[in-house]
Design an enzyme around this catalytic site. Structure first.
Site, PDB file in Angstrom:
ATOM      1  N   HIS A   5       0.804  -1.224   0.000  1.00 54.57           N
ATOM      2  CA  HIS A   5       0.000   0.000   0.000  1.00 54.57           C
ATOM      3  C   HIS A   5       0.839   1.277   0.000  1.00 54.57           C
ATOM      4  CE1 HIS A   5       0.507  -1.029   4.332  1.00 54.57           C
ATOM      5  NE2 HIS A   5       0.581   0.280   4.510  1.00 54.57           N
ATOM      6  N   ASP A   6       2.047   1.235   0.583  1.00 59.64           N
ATOM      7  CA  ASP A   6       2.873   2.444   0.656  1.00 59.64           C
ATOM      8  C   ASP A   6       3.995   2.489  -0.376  1.00 59.64           C
ATOM      9  OD1 ASP A   6       1.652   4.022   2.505  1.00 59.64           O
ATOM     10  OD2 ASP A   6       2.734   3.182   4.235  1.00 59.64           O
ATOM     11  N   LYS A  45       5.741   5.581  -1.766  1.00 61.96           N
ATOM     12  CA  LYS A  45       6.684   6.381  -0.978  1.00 61.96           C
ATOM     13  C   LYS A  45       8.117   6.297  -1.497  1.00 61.96           C
ATOM     14  CE  LYS A  45       4.128   6.732   3.337  1.00 61.96           C
ATOM     15  NZ  LYS A  45       4.019   6.274   4.730  1.00 61.96           N
ATOM     16  N   HIS A  76       1.827  10.002  -2.478  1.00 60.66           N
ATOM     17  CA  HIS A  76       2.304   8.607  -2.537  1.00 60.66           C
ATOM     18  C   HIS A  76       1.202   7.635  -2.947  1.00 60.66           C
ATOM     19  CE1 HIS A  76       0.627   7.888   1.565  1.00 60.66           C
ATOM     20  NE2 HIS A  76       0.694   6.615   1.239  1.00 60.66           N
ATOM     21  N   HIS A  96      -6.069   3.537  -0.199  1.00 57.89           N
ATOM     22  CA  HIS A  96      -5.984   3.213   1.229  1.00 57.89           C
ATOM     23  C   HIS A  96      -6.006   4.454   2.126  1.00 57.89           C
ATOM     24  CE1 HIS A  96      -1.658   4.000   0.658  1.00 57.89           C
ATOM     25  NE2 HIS A  96      -1.512   3.988   1.982  1.00 57.89           N
ATOM     26  N   HIS A  97      -5.974   5.648   1.528  1.00 56.65           N
ATOM     27  CA  HIS A  97      -6.123   6.869   2.335  1.00 56.65           C
ATOM     28  C   HIS A  97      -7.445   7.586   2.081  1.00 56.65           C
ATOM     29  CE1 HIS A  97      -2.431   7.028   4.600  1.00 56.65           C
ATOM     30  NE2 HIS A  97      -1.725   6.721   3.514  1.00 56.65           N
ATOM     31  N   ASP A 124      -4.283  -0.758   8.204  1.00 58.41           N
ATOM     32  CA  ASP A 124      -3.087   0.099   8.275  1.00 58.41           C
ATOM     33  C   ASP A 124      -3.147   1.004   9.504  1.00 58.41           C
ATOM     34  OD1 ASP A 124      -0.686   1.266   7.453  1.00 58.41           O
ATOM     35  OD2 ASP A 124      -1.715   2.804   6.270  1.00 58.41           O
TER      36      ASP A 124
END
Lengths: 261, 127
Positions: free
Chosen positions: A120-121, A124, A149, A175-176, A204
Site C-alpha cells: 500500500h505504501d 513512498k 504517494h 488506502h487513504h 493500516d
C-alpha cells in the site's frame, strides 16, 4: 476322366485357398504391426504429455512464487521508505486477510489481498528523503507532497495485467480515502472506495496506532477502540468496524504473535 | 487428368502431386477425423496416375511427422499399390523424410523398407 477333372478343380481350389490364406495372414501381420507401432507411439505421447504436464505445473508454481516474491519485496521496499517498521506490513497483511474473510470475500480474493496489501505504501519510494525523513510535523506543502504517494503507488502498478498487481494498485490508490469522502487523493466516499481500499485503510491505521514510533508512544487499546467507534462511518466503513469489534480477539492474536522485537 | 493440390490443415497434410515433374509430395501431419474419406480421392488419383504414366521416373516424397494408426494403414495400402506398379515396370522412388529427433517417424520408415523389399525406399533426414 471325371476324376482328373475333379483333381484339377481341387488343385485350383487349393491354390486359391492358399492365396487367400496368405493374403489374410499378411493382412493380419500388417494390422498387428500397425497396432504395435500405434501403441508404442501412444505410450510415448502419453509419457511426453505427463512430462509436459509436470513441467507446466512447475512453471506455474514458479510464476506464482516469483509473483509473490516480487510483491513481498515491493512491500518491503515501501516499508523501508515509510516510518512504519518491523512487522508492520506483515501484520497489515494478516489483518486484511481476516477482514476480507469476515466481510465475505472468496478465499482466493482474501489470499490475494493478503499478498497485495503490503504494497500500500509503495508510492513512498518516489517521495524525497528530506520530506520522508523529516523528524517534525509536515507543513502544508510537505503534507501535500507526502499525500501524492497514493497516486504514485497507483501509477507504478496500474499498467500491470497481473491480477495481484492490479489489486495492489487499487490498494495503493485508495488506502487513504475515507468513508465520508474526506480522504485523498480522490475524496471517494462510501462504497465508491473499493473494498480492498476500505479494508487496507482500517488494517493500516489499526497497526500504526498500536505501534510505538520515535515520535510517538503506542496508543492504548482503549484509546484506539474509542477512536474506531468515533470514526465508524467517518474514516472507516461501518461494516468493517463492526466486523473488527465482533472478531476483536482474532486481530489481537495476530498482533501479539507478530510483535516488533 | 490434373495435378492434385490439397492445402494442409491442422489434421491433414499438404498434397502436391505434379504431373509435369512426376513428383508426388505429401507433407505434414495426418490424423483426420475420417481417414478413409480423406485418403479416398488421393488413392484414387494415384491409381489413375499409375495407369497413365509410362516409363518416367516417379519420385514420391513423404514427409509425415505424425500419423495416426488409420493413416498408417492407408500408407501401407498405398505402398501395396506402388509395389504392384513397380513390379509392372514403373520406375518409382520413395523418399521417406523425417526429423532427426523424430524416432517414431524413422522407425515407421524402417518398417516400410522391411515390408516392401521390392520398392526403392530411401530414408532421408531433414536438414
Amino acid at each position: 476322366m471325371s476324376d482328373i477333372k475333379l483333381i484339377d478343380e481341387l488343385d485350383s481350389l487349393k491354390e486359391n485357398f492358399i492365396k487367400t490364406i496368405d493374403k489374410l495372414t499378411k493382412d493380419l501381420k500388417r494390422n498387428q504391426k500397425i497396432m504395435d507401432r500405434s501403441d508404442k507411439q501412444q505410450r510415448r505421447e502419453y509419457d511426453e504429455l505427463q512430462k509436459k504436464f509436470i513441467e507446466v505445473e512447475t512453471l506455474k508454481k514458479e510464476i506464482e512464487d516469483t509473483q509473490k516474491e516480487v510483491v513481498f519485496t515491493m512491500g518491503a521496499i515501501g516499508e523501508s521508505r515509510s516510518k512504519e517498521t518491523g512487522n508492520h506490513v506483515k501484520r497489515v497483511a494478516e489483518y486484511t486477510y481476516l477482514l476480507a474473510k469476515y466481510y465475505g470475500l472468496s478465499e482466493k480474493e482474501c489470499e490475494m489481498l493478503k499478498q497485495a496489501s503490503p504494497m500500500h505504501d509503495i508510492g513512498k519510494v518516489a517521495i524525497p528523503d528530506a520530506i520522508l525523513n523529516k523528524p517534525g510535523r509536515f507543513d502544508a506543502d510537505e503534507r501535500s507532497i507526502m499525500e501524492t504517494h497514493a497516486q504514485l503507488g497507483y501509477d507504478m502498478l496500474k499498467y500491470s495485467n497481473r491480477s495481484l498487481l492490479k489489486m495492489a494498485s487499487t490498494v495503493a490508490y485508495e488506502h487513504h480515502e475515507k468513508y465520508n469522502g474526506t480522504g485523498y487523493p480522490n475524496q471517494l466516499a462510501g462504497e465508491e472506495i473499493h473494498i480492498y481500499g476500505r479494508i487496507t485503510a482500517l488494517a493500516d491505521v489499526f497497526d500504526a496506532l498500536g505501534s510505538a514510533r520515535v515520535y510517538k508512544e503506542a496508543w492504548s487499546d482503549e484509546r484506539i477502540f474509542k477512536m474506531f467507534k468515533e470514526e465508524r462511518g467517518k474514516h472507516f466503513d461501518p461494516k468493517l468496524i463492526d466486523i473488527f469489534f465482533e472478531n476483536l480477539d482474532s486481530f489481537l492474536v495476530i498482533r501479539d504473535s507478530m510483535k516488533d522485537v | 487428368m490434373e495435378n492434385l493440390i490439397i492445402k494442409a490443415t491442422q489434421y491433414t497434410p499438404a498434397i502436391d502431386f505434379n504431373l509435369e515433374t512426376n513428383i508426388l509430395s505429401i507433407t505434414g501431419k495426418s490424423y483426420p477425423e475420417n481417414t478413409f474419406e480423406y485418403y479416398k480421392p488421393i488413392i484414387f488419383w494415384i491409381e489413375e496416375y499409375l495407369k497413365n504414366v509410362k516409363d518416367e521416373e516417379i519420385l514420391i516424397n513423404l514427409d509425415l511427422e505424425y500419423l495416426n494408426s488409420s493413416s498408417l494403414k492407408a500408407y501401407f495400402d498405398m505402398f501395396d499399390m506402388l509395389e504392384e506398379a513397380n513390379s509392372e515396370g514403373k520406375h518409382i522412388k520413395i523418399k521417406w523424410i523425417y526429423d532427426e529427433d523424430n524416432d517414431i517417424s524413422e522407425e515407421t520408415g524402417e518398417d516400410f523398407i522391411e515390408d516392401f523389399k521390392n520398392l526403392n525406399i530411401e530414408l532421408v533426414v531433414k536438414s
